[in-house]
Design a protein around this motif. Structure first.
Motif, PDB file in Angstrom:
ATOM      1  N   SER A   1     -23.831   0.916   5.485  1.00 18.42           N
ATOM      2  CA  SER A   1     -23.947  -0.354   6.206  1.00 18.42           C
ATOM      3  C   SER A   1     -24.587  -0.212   7.577  1.00 18.42           C
ATOM      4  CB  SER A   1     -22.562  -0.998   6.361  1.00 18.42           C
ATOM      5  OG  SER A   1     -21.804  -0.314   7.353  1.00 18.42           O
ATOM      6  N   GLY A   2     -24.468   0.985   8.172  1.00 19.38           N
ATOM      7  CA  GLY A   2     -24.977   1.186   9.526  1.00 19.38           C
ATOM      8  C   GLY A   2     -24.049   0.662  10.602  1.00 19.38           C
ATOM      9  N   LYS A   3     -22.852   0.236  10.214  1.00 19.79           N
ATOM     10  CA  LYS A   3     -21.860  -0.298  11.159  1.00 19.79           C
ATOM     11  C   LYS A   3     -20.500   0.310  10.847  1.00 19.79           C
ATOM     12  CE  LYS A   3     -23.897  -4.972  11.532  1.00 19.79           C
ATOM     13  NZ  LYS A   3     -23.595  -6.405  11.355  1.00 19.79           N
ATOM     14  N   PRO A   4     -19.534   0.150  11.767  1.00 19.48           N
ATOM     15  CA  PRO A   4     -18.154   0.420  11.340  1.00 19.48           C
ATOM     16  C   PRO A   4     -17.795  -0.574  10.247  1.00 19.48           C
ATOM     17  CG  PRO A   4     -18.196  -0.556  13.539  1.00 19.48           C
ATOM     18  CD  PRO A   4     -19.612  -0.259  13.173  1.00 19.48           C
ATOM     19  N   ASN A   5     -16.838  -0.207   9.392  1.00 25.25           N
ATOM     20  CA  ASN A   5     -16.623  -0.961   8.171  1.00 25.25           C
ATOM     21  C   ASN A   5     -15.171  -1.377   7.983  1.00 25.25           C
ATOM     22  OD1 ASN A   5     -19.407  -0.461   6.697  1.00 25.25           O
ATOM     23  ND2 ASN A   5     -18.759   1.483   7.599  1.00 25.25           N
ATOM     24  N   PHE A   6     -15.008  -2.577   7.438  1.00 22.82           N
ATOM     25  CA  PHE A   6     -13.677  -3.117   7.185  1.00 22.82           C
ATOM     26  C   PHE A   6     -13.666  -3.659   5.768  1.00 22.82           C
ATOM     27  CE2 PHE A   6     -10.535  -6.569   7.219  1.00 22.82           C
ATOM     28  CZ  PHE A   6      -9.439  -5.928   7.770  1.00 22.82           C
ATOM     29  N   ILE A   7     -12.843  -3.039   4.920  1.00 21.54           N
ATOM     30  CA  ILE A   7     -12.747  -3.451   3.518  1.00 21.54           C
ATOM     31  C   ILE A   7     -11.383  -4.081   3.287  1.00 21.54           C
ATOM     32  CG2 ILE A   7     -12.838  -2.715   1.122  1.00 21.54           C
ATOM     33  CD1 ILE A   7     -14.463  -0.270   2.059  1.00 21.54           C
ATOM     34  N   GLU A   8     -11.362  -5.379   3.052  1.00 20.55           N
ATOM     35  CA  GLU A   8     -10.104  -6.057   2.728  1.00 20.55           C
ATOM     36  C   GLU A   8      -9.882  -5.965   1.225  1.00 20.55           C
ATOM     37  OE1 GLU A   8      -7.723 -10.300   3.289  1.00 20.55           O
ATOM     38  OE2 GLU A   8      -9.843 -10.174   3.862  1.00 20.55           O
ATOM     39  N   VAL A   9      -8.751  -5.372   0.868  1.00 20.54           N
ATOM     40  CA  VAL A   9      -8.402  -5.221  -0.541  1.00 20.54           C
ATOM     41  C   VAL A   9      -7.161  -6.066  -0.807  1.00 20.54           C
ATOM     42  CG1 VAL A   9      -7.830  -3.618  -2.386  1.00 20.54           C
ATOM     43  CG2 VAL A   9      -9.335  -2.881  -0.530  1.00 20.54           C
ATOM     44  N   LYS A  10      -7.317  -7.108  -1.587  1.00 21.99           N
ATOM     45  CA  LYS A  10      -6.196  -7.992  -1.895  1.00 21.99           C
ATOM     46  C   LYS A  10      -5.260  -7.296  -2.890  1.00 21.99           C
ATOM     47  CE  LYS A  10      -7.223 -11.890   0.307  1.00 21.99           C
ATOM     48  NZ  LYS A  10      -6.297 -12.506   1.288  1.00 21.99           N
ATOM     49  N   THR A  11      -4.057  -6.986  -2.425  1.00 18.61           N
ATOM     50  CA  THR A  11      -3.087  -6.283  -3.262  1.00 18.61           C
ATOM     51  C   THR A  11      -1.842  -7.134  -3.440  1.00 18.61           C
ATOM     52  OG1 THR A  11      -2.053  -5.184  -1.378  1.00 18.61           O
ATOM     53  CG2 THR A  11      -3.903  -4.052  -2.416  1.00 18.61           C
ATOM     54  N   LYS A  12      -1.010  -6.686  -4.347  1.00 23.43           N
ATOM     55  CA  LYS A  12       0.293  -7.320  -4.529  1.00 23.43           C
ATOM     56  C   LYS A  12       1.345  -6.295  -4.157  1.00 23.43           C
ATOM     57  CE  LYS A  12       0.680 -10.432  -7.645  1.00 23.43           C
ATOM     58  NZ  LYS A  12       0.764 -11.173  -8.928  1.00 23.43           N
ATOM     59  N   ILE A  13       2.112  -6.569  -3.103  1.00 25.58           N
ATOM     60  CA  ILE A  13       3.123  -5.621  -2.648  1.00 25.58           C
ATOM     61  C   ILE A  13       4.130  -5.367  -3.775  1.00 25.58           C
ATOM     62  CG2 ILE A  13       4.673  -7.363  -1.635  1.00 25.58           C
ATOM     63  CD1 ILE A  13       5.125  -5.364   0.696  1.00 25.58           C
ATOM     64  N   GLY A  14       4.472  -4.085  -3.945  1.00 25.76           N
ATOM     65  CA  GLY A  14       5.430  -3.742  -4.992  1.00 25.76           C
ATOM     66  C   GLY A  14       4.886  -3.902  -6.401  1.00 25.76           C
ATOM     67  N   TYR A  15       3.549  -3.835  -6.552  1.00 24.59           N
ATOM     68  CA  TYR A  15       2.948  -4.078  -7.868  1.00 24.59           C
ATOM     69  C   TYR A  15       3.573  -3.172  -8.936  1.00 24.59           C
ATOM     70  CZ  TYR A  15      -0.325  -4.391 -11.704  1.00 24.59           C
ATOM     71  OH  TYR A  15      -0.864  -4.582 -12.953  1.00 24.59           O
ATOM     72  N   GLY A  16       3.870  -3.790 -10.056  1.00 20.95           N
ATOM     73  CA  GLY A  16       4.416  -3.049 -11.197  1.00 20.95           C
ATOM     74  C   GLY A  16       5.913  -3.200 -11.351  1.00 20.95           C
ATOM     75  N   CYS A  17       6.565  -3.700 -10.314  1.00 19.88           N
ATOM     76  CA  CYS A  17       8.012  -3.924 -10.394  1.00 19.88           C
ATOM     77  C   CYS A  17       8.230  -5.421 -10.653  1.00 19.88           C
ATOM     78  CB  CYS A  17       8.700  -3.491  -9.117  1.00 19.88           C
ATOM     79  SG  CYS A  17      10.487  -3.754  -9.126  1.00 19.88           S
ATOM     80  N   PRO A  18       8.466  -5.821 -11.875  1.00 20.29           N
ATOM     81  CA  PRO A  18       8.512  -7.258 -12.190  1.00 20.29           C
ATOM     82  C   PRO A  18       9.480  -8.063 -11.325  1.00 20.29           C
ATOM     83  CG  PRO A  18       8.492  -5.948 -14.206  1.00 20.29           C
ATOM     84  CD  PRO A  18       8.658  -4.977 -13.062  1.00 20.29           C
ATOM     85  N   ALA A  19      10.594  -7.466 -10.930  1.00 21.42           N
ATOM     86  CA  ALA A  19      11.599  -8.215 -10.171  1.00 21.42           C
ATOM     87  C   ALA A  19      11.245  -8.363  -8.696  1.00 21.42           C
ATOM     88  CB  ALA A  19      12.959  -7.526 -10.307  1.00 21.42           C
ATOM     89  N   LYS A  20      10.319  -7.527  -8.216  1.00 23.69           N
ATOM     90  CA  LYS A  20      10.082  -7.519  -6.770  1.00 23.69           C
ATOM     91  C   LYS A  20       8.634  -7.689  -6.340  1.00 23.69           C
ATOM     92  CE  LYS A  20      14.134  -5.062  -5.108  1.00 23.69           C
ATOM     93  NZ  LYS A  20      14.613  -4.229  -3.984  1.00 23.69           N
ATOM     94  N   GLN A  21       7.681  -7.504  -7.237  1.00 20.65           N
ATOM     95  CA  GLN A  21       6.295  -7.531  -6.793  1.00 20.65           C
ATOM     96  C   GLN A  21       5.962  -8.888  -6.152  1.00 20.65           C
ATOM     97  OE1 GLN A  21       3.944  -6.580 -10.246  1.00 20.65           O
ATOM     98  NE2 GLN A  21       3.823  -8.695 -10.948  1.00 20.65           N
ATOM     99  N   GLY A  22       5.243  -8.797  -5.028  1.00 22.41           N
ATOM    100  CA  GLY A  22       4.857 -10.001  -4.297  1.00 22.41           C
ATOM    101  C   GLY A  22       5.920 -10.542  -3.372  1.00 22.41           C
ATOM    102  N   LYS A  23       7.075  -9.867  -3.295  1.00 27.28           N
ATOM    103  CA  LYS A  23       8.181 -10.358  -2.479  1.00 27.28           C
ATOM    104  C   LYS A  23       8.446  -9.438  -1.285  1.00 27.28           C
ATOM    105  CE  LYS A  23      10.511 -12.359  -6.509  1.00 27.28           C
ATOM    106  NZ  LYS A  23      11.745 -12.345  -7.353  1.00 27.28           N
TER     107      LYS A  23
END
Length: 659
Positions: free
Chosen positions: A235-257
């Motif tokens: 890019s020729g610049k400092p870089n910022f990559i926003e990655v949309k994640t789901k907290i706790g992914y894979g734990c059905p009872a808690k993911q996204g909470k």
């Protein structure tokens, strides 16, 4: 992404969750959500060699969101950095290699101590600055021996802390194109959804600060993450990559909470997570297929270092002098400044210790080529500019004068990043009272044993008319109370030389040099004994004294004059300069008793700052002349007189103590 990649990602996820569960303490949300981006980076882009973790041209990885440490430890185990399954099982336990937050120097592969949010990304900016400066100095056409990236994984908390704004602003201004920030964007903090307190367009913010920005809509899409990293690298610049994640992914009872953030999942939930991820049931287990996969990747990593070693060998033949410099810069040479004492021996002269420091800094700059530093927009006042050494800016990273702007928070963390990167002797500077802004980073420097030097000027009520907002009172006590920080308040030019010599040769202690605005006379008998923390100047030894007078900085001349007045009345006063109680406490008991004999209990300490800590040295029979109120806006001489920092008052108090 193939099935083996997915299996490795899920292995990292489950190992992290298991370690946290066994400890019954930790933060599983980030490891579960961020494992795909971390694995993609480490397996495809991070230039590193686990079998030589200190390879100079490795990429740096900083887990700024340090509460997610289980992710880093799982990576270090899987990628064969020497962390064992037993180490993961001892997560957060006494004496383990897997403490609650990553600790530099404690766990192999941890590049930086992170915990306080925002410190990691700010120090990563310092690492990127160090890489650019070293590249500008050493690289020649066809020989890019310094050529690596700094990656930082950050969370919402890192970006809410103001230090991240300061550091990113400077990174964008400097155009640090070898900096790549990966943002675990999950919209959850401890208290719940970030909509409560954090609604800004973060990518727009970074774009406004001069970053190239990228968005990955699905944090599980490793291919999209890979494409973003590839685009960032060109890019020729400092870089910022926003990655949309789901907290706790894979734990059905808690993911996204919010509950996934900072508490163990529970054994039942881990079992459900295994089912959801179609992962094996055995605890703390890495399949042979995954091990073989990582082994192959590490062979590629070792080959990258081998290629660099071949390049450096050719470089050493083509540029032998630079190769020698490389060895010195990455070694531990001793710096000797003894010849400078003579410049400050004439007792008819006087000079502010900040001005003395300026002269010494410029002498050091001519002798120590990897000496770099700067101030928070205060170089004309703190006297920290290195003449003729150039400015570090986009377009010329070879300059040795760093301009941090009015950003004390970030400045101190950036200095940590430059120091921990290696190859440089680093200082930073501001008014002493603003060390409050720097406290967190200074504390981390002390914890990491980084020999950063802090030039802290305008050290007392001697600031004068600027008033109580700019007159430090409690800051000396603050720094003296910090483990592993060496605080030095020199009394004159020779002590300032000794202080700088100690700082330059320190291996495991950051050093705070606390310097005056006002002129101080050159004193007889001062010099290299500063390194002992306290010593007697004058003709009266402590063992022969009726009373011992102790002071630091500008007050040493005051007690020396008072001792002469007491002598006229037949009272023998020993004059002790104590520029650093930290260094004094490092001396053996015999020396300490020589300077402050146990049977000489009549003592007076004088310092234009808080009395806190001085009673240790004065005892019940002594007295302290100090400042336990804030200062005021008035000429310095008037304030000193008003608060008892006069020869007459020192003599008066000494006589009262003797009574």
């Amino acid at each position: 992404m193939n099935l083996l990649d997915q299996k490795t990602i899920n292995t990292i996820r489950i190992l992290s969750a298991e370690a946290i569960q066994k400890a019954n303490s930790g933060h599983p949300g980030l490891p579960l959500g961020s494992a795909p981006m971390a694995y993609t980076l480490w397996s495809k882009y991070l230039k590193h060699n686990p079998h030589n973790p200190n390879w100079a041209n490795r990429d740096r990885f900083v887990l700024s969101a340090g509460h997610g440490s289980a992710l880093l430890y799982s990576l270090l185990h899987v990628f064969e950095y020497g962390l064992t399954i037993e180490d993961l099982q001892n997560f957060r336990q006494e004496g383990s290699l897997t403490p609650g937050h990553p600790e530099f120097g404690h766990t192999v592969g941890v590049e930086l101590t992170t915990g306080p949010l925002g410190q990691g990304i700010a120090s990563a900016v310092g690492m990127a600055m160090a890489e650019r400066h070293l590249a500008a100095h050493f690289n020649k056409e066809g020989y890019d021996i310094v050529d690596h990236y700094t990656y930082a994984l950050v969370g919402d908390g890192c970006l809410m802390e103001g230090i991240s704004y300061e550091a990113a602003s400077l990174a964008g201004t400097l155009g640090l194109d070898k900096l790549i920030v990966l943002y675990d964007s999950n919209n959850i903090t401890i208290e719940g959804d970030t909509q409560i307190a954090f609604k800004e367009d973060v990518r727009a913010r970074f774009e406004a600060q001069g970053f190239a920005t990228f968005l990955v809509e699905d944090g599980n899409d490793a291919d999209a993450i890979a494409k973003a990293i590839e685009a960032a690298k060109v890019s020729g610049k400092p870089n910022f990559i926003e990655v949309k994640t789901k907290i706790g992914y894979g734990c059905p009872a808690k993911q996204g909470k919010a509950s996934a953030h900072g508490e163990p999942l529970g054994y039942d939930n881990i079992a459900e997570t295994r089912k959801f991820l179609e992962h094996h049931d055995q605890e703390f287990f890495v399949e042979d297929e995954v091990k073989a996969h990582i082994k192959a990747l590490n062979e590629e990593n070792a080959a990258k270092e081998a290629a660099w070693n071949t390049l450096f060998a050719a470089y050493a033949e083509a540029y032998p002098e630079l190769a020698k410099e490389w060895a010195v810069w990455n070694g531990s040479e001793t710096v000797n400044l003894e010849d400078l004492y003579a410049n400050y021996a004439d007792t008819s002269k006087s000079l502010a210790t900040r001005q003395t420091s300026y002269e010494i800094i410029n002498q050091i700059a001519n002798r120590v080529e990897n000496f770099v530093g700067g101030s928070a927009d205060l170089a004309p006042s703190t006297k920290t500019y290195m003449e003729g050494k150039g400015d570090f800016y986009q377009g010329d990273y070879a300059g040795r004068n760093l301009h941090f702007g009015i950003r004390e928070h970030a400045m101190a963390a950036i200095a940590n990043g430059m120091a921990v990167h290696g190859g440089l002797k680093v200082f930073c500077s501001t008014f002493f009272v603003f060390s409050d802004y720097m406290k967190n980073s200074m504390r981390l420097a002390a914890l990491m044993k980084l020999p950063v030097s802090y030039v802290l000027t305008h050290d007392s009520i001697g600031v004068g008319e600027d008033g109580p907002t700019h007159q430090p009172i409690e800051q000396l006590a603050m720094l003296r109370s910090m483990p592993n920080m060496v605080t030095i308040r020199p009394a004159d030019g020779k002590e300032t030389v000794a202080a700088w010599e100690y700082a330059l040769n320190s291996k495991e202690h950051p050093v705070s040099l606390v310097l005056t605005r006002q002129n101080l006379p050159y004193l007889a008998g001062t010099g290299c004994d500063l390194k002992k923390g306290a010593y007697v100047i004058g003709d009266v030894a402590s063992k022969d004294a009726d009373i011992i007078l102790i002071a630091t900085g500008s007050e040493v001349n005051l007690i020396e004059t008072a001792a002469k007045e007491l002598a006229k009345e037949g009272i023998k006063a020993a004059v002790v300069s104590m520029p650093s109680s930290d260094l004094f406490e490092m001396q053996d008991t015999a020396y300490q008793n020589e300077i402050l004999p146990k049977d000489k209990t009549k003592r007076v300490a004088v310092e234009a700052a808080s009395s806190f800590g001085w009673h240790k040295y004065t005892g019940f029979e002594g007295a302290v002349i100090s400042m336990d109120t804030f200062g005021e806006s008035a000429p310095a001489d008037l304030i000193f007189k008003k608060h008892g920092f006069t020869v007459e008052n020192v003599v008066k108090v000494a006589k009262e103590v003797l009574k």
